[in-house]
Structures are given as C-alpha cells and as structure tokens.
Design a protein around this motif. Sequence first.
Motif, mmCIF file in Angstrom:
data_model
loop_
_atom_site.group_PDB
_atom_site.id
_atom_site.type_symbol
_atom_site.label_atom_id
_atom_site.label_comp_id
_atom_site.label_asym_id
_atom_site.label_seq_id
_atom_site.Cartn_x
_atom_site.Cartn_y
_atom_site.Cartn_z
ATOM 1 N N GLU A 84 0.833 -1.203 0.000
ATOM 2 C CA GLU A 84 0.000 0.000 0.000
ATOM 3 C C GLU A 84 0.865 1.249 0.000
ATOM 4 O O GLU A 84 1.942 1.287 0.615
ATOM 5 C CB GLU A 84 -0.923 0.012 1.229
ATOM 6 C CG GLU A 84 -1.943 1.135 1.242
ATOM 7 C CD GLU A 84 -2.843 1.080 2.480
ATOM 8 O OE1 GLU A 84 -3.713 1.960 2.605
ATOM 9 O OE2 GLU A 84 -2.668 0.158 3.308
ATOM 10 N N VAL A 85 0.399 2.267 -0.696
ATOM 11 C CA VAL A 85 1.002 3.600 -0.657
ATOM 12 C C VAL A 85 -0.053 4.570 -0.152
ATOM 13 O O VAL A 85 -1.131 4.681 -0.740
ATOM 14 C CB VAL A 85 1.498 4.041 -2.045
ATOM 15 C CG1 VAL A 85 2.006 5.475 -1.998
ATOM 16 C CG2 VAL A 85 2.577 3.104 -2.562
ATOM 17 N N ARG A 86 0.244 5.259 0.939
ATOM 18 C CA ARG A 86 -0.668 6.257 1.494
ATOM 19 C C ARG A 86 -0.091 7.633 1.200
ATOM 20 O O ARG A 86 0.742 8.153 1.956
ATOM 21 C CB ARG A 86 -0.833 6.046 2.997
ATOM 22 C CG ARG A 86 -1.416 4.684 3.372
ATOM 23 C CD ARG A 86 -1.432 4.476 4.876
ATOM 24 N NE ARG A 86 -1.921 3.143 5.245
ATOM 25 C CZ ARG A 86 -1.822 2.625 6.473
ATOM 26 N NH1 ARG A 86 -1.250 3.347 7.452
ATOM 27 N NH2 ARG A 86 -2.282 1.414 6.717
ATOM 28 N N GLY A 88 -1.357 10.599 1.244
ATOM 29 C CA GLY A 88 -1.672 11.678 2.170
ATOM 30 C C GLY A 88 -0.760 11.699 3.376
ATOM 31 O O GLY A 88 -0.425 12.763 3.903
ATOM 32 N N GLU A 89 -0.323 10.501 3.804
ATOM 33 C CA GLU A 89 0.564 10.406 4.967
ATOM 34 C C GLU A 89 2.032 10.313 4.578
ATOM 35 O O GLU A 89 2.907 10.361 5.447
ATOM 36 C CB GLU A 89 0.195 9.162 5.789
ATOM 37 C CG GLU A 89 -1.254 9.119 6.257
ATOM 38 C CD GLU A 89 -1.592 7.772 6.878
ATOM 39 O OE1 GLU A 89 -0.784 7.278 7.676
ATOM 40 O OE2 GLU A 89 -2.652 7.219 6.534
ATOM 41 N N ARG A 90 2.290 10.129 3.298
ATOM 42 C CA ARG A 90 3.646 9.910 2.799
ATOM 43 C C ARG A 90 4.288 8.707 3.485
ATOM 44 O O ARG A 90 5.409 8.775 3.999
ATOM 45 C CB ARG A 90 4.512 11.149 2.951
ATOM 46 C CG ARG A 90 4.070 12.314 2.081
ATOM 47 C CD ARG A 90 5.151 13.382 2.001
ATOM 48 N NE ARG A 90 4.660 14.569 1.324
ATOM 49 C CZ ARG A 90 5.402 15.654 1.100
ATOM 50 N NH1 ARG A 90 6.666 15.682 1.512
ATOM 51 N NH2 ARG A 90 4.881 16.699 0.470
ATOM 52 N N ILE A 92 4.538 4.156 3.050
ATOM 53 C CA ILE A 92 4.193 2.930 2.362
ATOM 54 C C ILE A 92 4.049 1.842 3.414
ATOM 55 O O ILE A 92 4.579 1.954 4.533
ATOM 56 C CB ILE A 92 5.240 2.525 1.313
ATOM 57 C CG1 ILE A 92 6.575 2.174 1.984
ATOM 58 C CG2 ILE A 92 5.415 3.632 0.287
ATOM 59 C CD1 ILE A 92 7.588 1.569 1.053
ATOM 60 N N THR A 99 5.079 0.229 8.427
ATOM 61 C CA THR A 99 5.001 1.440 7.619
ATOM 62 C C THR A 99 6.383 2.071 7.503
ATOM 63 O O THR A 99 7.211 1.964 8.405
ATOM 64 C CB THR A 99 4.024 2.457 8.218
ATOM 65 O OG1 THR A 99 4.465 2.807 9.542
ATOM 66 C CG2 THR A 99 2.614 1.878 8.278
ATOM 67 N N SER A 101 8.178 5.760 6.066
ATOM 68 C CA SER A 101 7.911 7.123 5.608
ATOM 69 C C SER A 101 8.811 7.489 4.425
ATOM 70 O O SER A 101 9.853 6.868 4.186
ATOM 71 C CB SER A 101 8.133 8.112 6.748
ATOM 72 O OG SER A 101 9.502 8.108 7.148
ATOM 73 N N LYS A 246 -4.556 1.864 -6.296
ATOM 74 C CA LYS A 246 -5.067 1.886 -4.926
ATOM 75 C C LYS A 246 -4.754 3.208 -4.235
ATOM 76 O O LYS A 246 -5.534 3.696 -3.400
ATOM 77 C CB LYS A 246 -4.476 0.723 -4.132
ATOM 78 C CG LYS A 246 -5.073 0.516 -2.754
ATOM 79 C CD LYS A 246 -4.476 -0.721 -2.101
ATOM 80 C CE LYS A 246 -5.027 -0.941 -0.700
ATOM 81 N NZ LYS A 246 -4.441 -2.153 -0.056
ATOM 82 N N ALA A 247 -3.631 3.818 -4.613
ATOM 83 C CA ALA A 247 -3.229 5.096 -4.013
ATOM 84 C C ALA A 247 -3.999 6.278 -4.594
ATOM 85 O O ALA A 247 -3.883 7.395 -4.094
ATOM 86 C CB ALA A 247 -1.734 5.313 -4.199
#
Length: 401
Positions: A84-86, A88-90, A92, A99, A101, A246-247
């Motif tokens: 997963e890549v988020r 908004g939070e920078r 993965i 996680t 950063s 997904k991102a």
Amino acid sequence: MAEPQRIVIIGSGLAGASTAGALRERGYDGAVVVFGRERHQPYELPALSKDVLVGNAEWPNRVHEPGFYETHGVELRLGVEVTEVRVGERVIVDSGGATHSYDRLVLATGSVPRRLPVPGGDLPGLRVLRTVEDSLALRERLAPGVRVVVVGAGWIGCEVAAAARVRGAEVTVVDPVDLPLRRVLGPVVGEVFRNLHAERGVAWRLGVGVDGFLPNGVRLADGSVVEGDVVVVGVGARPSLELAEKAGLALAEGGVAVDPALRTSVPEVCAVGDIAAHDHPRYGRRVRVEHWANAKDQGAHVAGTLLGRGDPYVAAPYFFSDQYDLGMEYRGLADAEKDQLVVRGSLAARDFTAFWVRDGRLRAAMNVNQWDDGVALQALVDSQAAVSPDQLRSSSLSDLV
C-alpha cells in the motif's frame, strides 16, 4: 521545494536501481531505500531471453557492481513486497504491516507476463519469462528432440524460439497475426524475421489464435492441436499498476500518468519504466515503453526531478534484439503499418537499415547487422530529420545529420 531527506523506491529492477544510482551520482546524501520483491540484487532483463537462455551466460548483468549499494549507502530491502502507498501520509506499507515514511517516492514496479484468458491458461506447466529463475528453468528443458511450442510471435517469442533452436529443440510458434513482429515492424520487415526462423527450422502457425492449453500442447482456434513437451507463453506484459491505482494516482494509456519530468498526479511521487505513461515532449502524446533503455534512462533522469529539477525527459525509445546471427537496434517511434518504409541495404542478406518516414520526416530507424552508423541514426531520429527516401538510401548518414 526543500531537498528531500528520505527517498523510497518501490521496485528493485533496472528502473529502480538506476534511480538509486543516479541519486548518488548527483551528490544526494539523504536516505535512499529500495524495496523489491525478488531476493537477488538488481539485474538486467534482456539476457534472460538471449545469452542466459541460450547458455552463453550463467547470470544476467547486474545493474551495479558488487558492493555498490553498501559503499554508496543505498539500503536494499529485498524479498519485501509493498502492499500500500498512502500518499496523504507519505508512507508505504509492506506485507508485514510495517510502515515506512518518505519525502519523495518512486514507483518502479515494472510489469508481469500476460496470461491468455482461455481454458487451461492457468496450468502449472506453462512457462513465462520474467525472472532469472524463469530463464534458468526453461533453459534446462531446451534440448535436442524436445518439442517446444511458443505462443506469441513478438520479441520475446522470437528470441525464445531462436534460443530453443540453438539448443536443438523442435520449435513451433503460434500467433493470430500473419507475420512475426508485424505490429512493430510492418509486413516487409516482418517477412525477414519469418524467413530467418524458417531457415533455422522453426515451424510457424500464424493467422490462428489459441483456443486453450492442454497438458501436452496447445489447442488452436481452428480445432487443431500443436503437441509440445514445453509451452512458453510470450504474449506481452501487463504493467503492475495495483499500488498506483489503490493510491488514487491518475492513470492513462494503460499506465500511470506522468508529466514530462516523470511526476505523477501527486507531485511527491514519480513513476518510471514499464508503468510510466509519459507525456512525451518529442511526440506530443503519452508514450509507455517496456524496454531496457527506457527503464535505465528514465531511472537516471528522474533523480534530477526528485531533487527539484523539472527537466523534461525527451529520449526516443530504443531497443535491441539478437536472434541467431541477426543483431538489430531500433530507435524512435513509428507506425509501421502507415509510415513509409525505406530500406538501405539488402533485406535478403539481412544486412540493412530500415527507416520509417512520415510527412517527410524520419520517425524511426532499425539497423540490422550494420553497426557503423549508430551515432548518426540516433541524431537523425532524435531530430526527426527532414529527409527524402533517396537521401536515406544513398547519402552518407553522418552528412545528413
């Protein structure tokens, strides 16, 4: 925009590893972390269907020399899948739930072999060619008397067929097109490759598709069966877009939409290599290329983008192939079915350069067993030179530059 302190690269293939190397070459001293599914240090793919498969090499070329990553402070996290890549939070997320950063992120997730959606398409015995393990395992099966069926008459299919014949196997190639490589090279040059393989004993089953796979071969759409001890599926690749989709990154033309500098719709995230649908300044449209040079050169270029430069990536596509005693290089981007074909040299002798011309300008060139004009060909293609067919056939190419 401040220089990033931590750059994460997802993908340990040529594009990802080239990005990491270029960052250090540019003097970047922040953290560089590369995540890759494979457990091997980054290697190049072309030899998998060429020297490694034939048996002339035991391992493909490494992207960098042994010790490079340790010496240059590049952290390789191999055998780790990112799930997963988020944006908004920078961060993965890896398959273990941890996680990580980032300040800047590069997606270099590459592609996976396509499968045909026909009965038997998931049989465990079907071979594809994407990893060094695939190549070594297939090479073990290529031996005199072994019947090999290759599904797909594109570059991978033709190179696998050549390697199998060199190793003494009996080879049949199946494809619904009427000539190998027709979509890229057109009918005239496609005929050259068909004759090349036919002279080496390859049996062609062209103009008929695959209706299903069997434990002992392939059933064709006309009801016939091509029996084989080994079946290799080489029908192209599917870009690995799951993380990007997904991102929420913008997609286009079958890939991740990137601007001329290789930035995605989220500026802190770039995409390179097979997945990048690049807004190409040279062609005025999006271009997605699945070749060695594109992965290497985009990886090197995106390092500048990550460090705050906005230079557009303008390189023309380039690829090469080796089949038996034929070697070739292709530069540019043509529509082989519509552009005018101009040939310099002898098609019959397989010693020629083919040019594709549109609106009086050179769009692409392919040299076959001719090696003296590479620099001139690159310059002519890069400039989309205004040239006539007569000039291309008879003038000094360096003079045309």
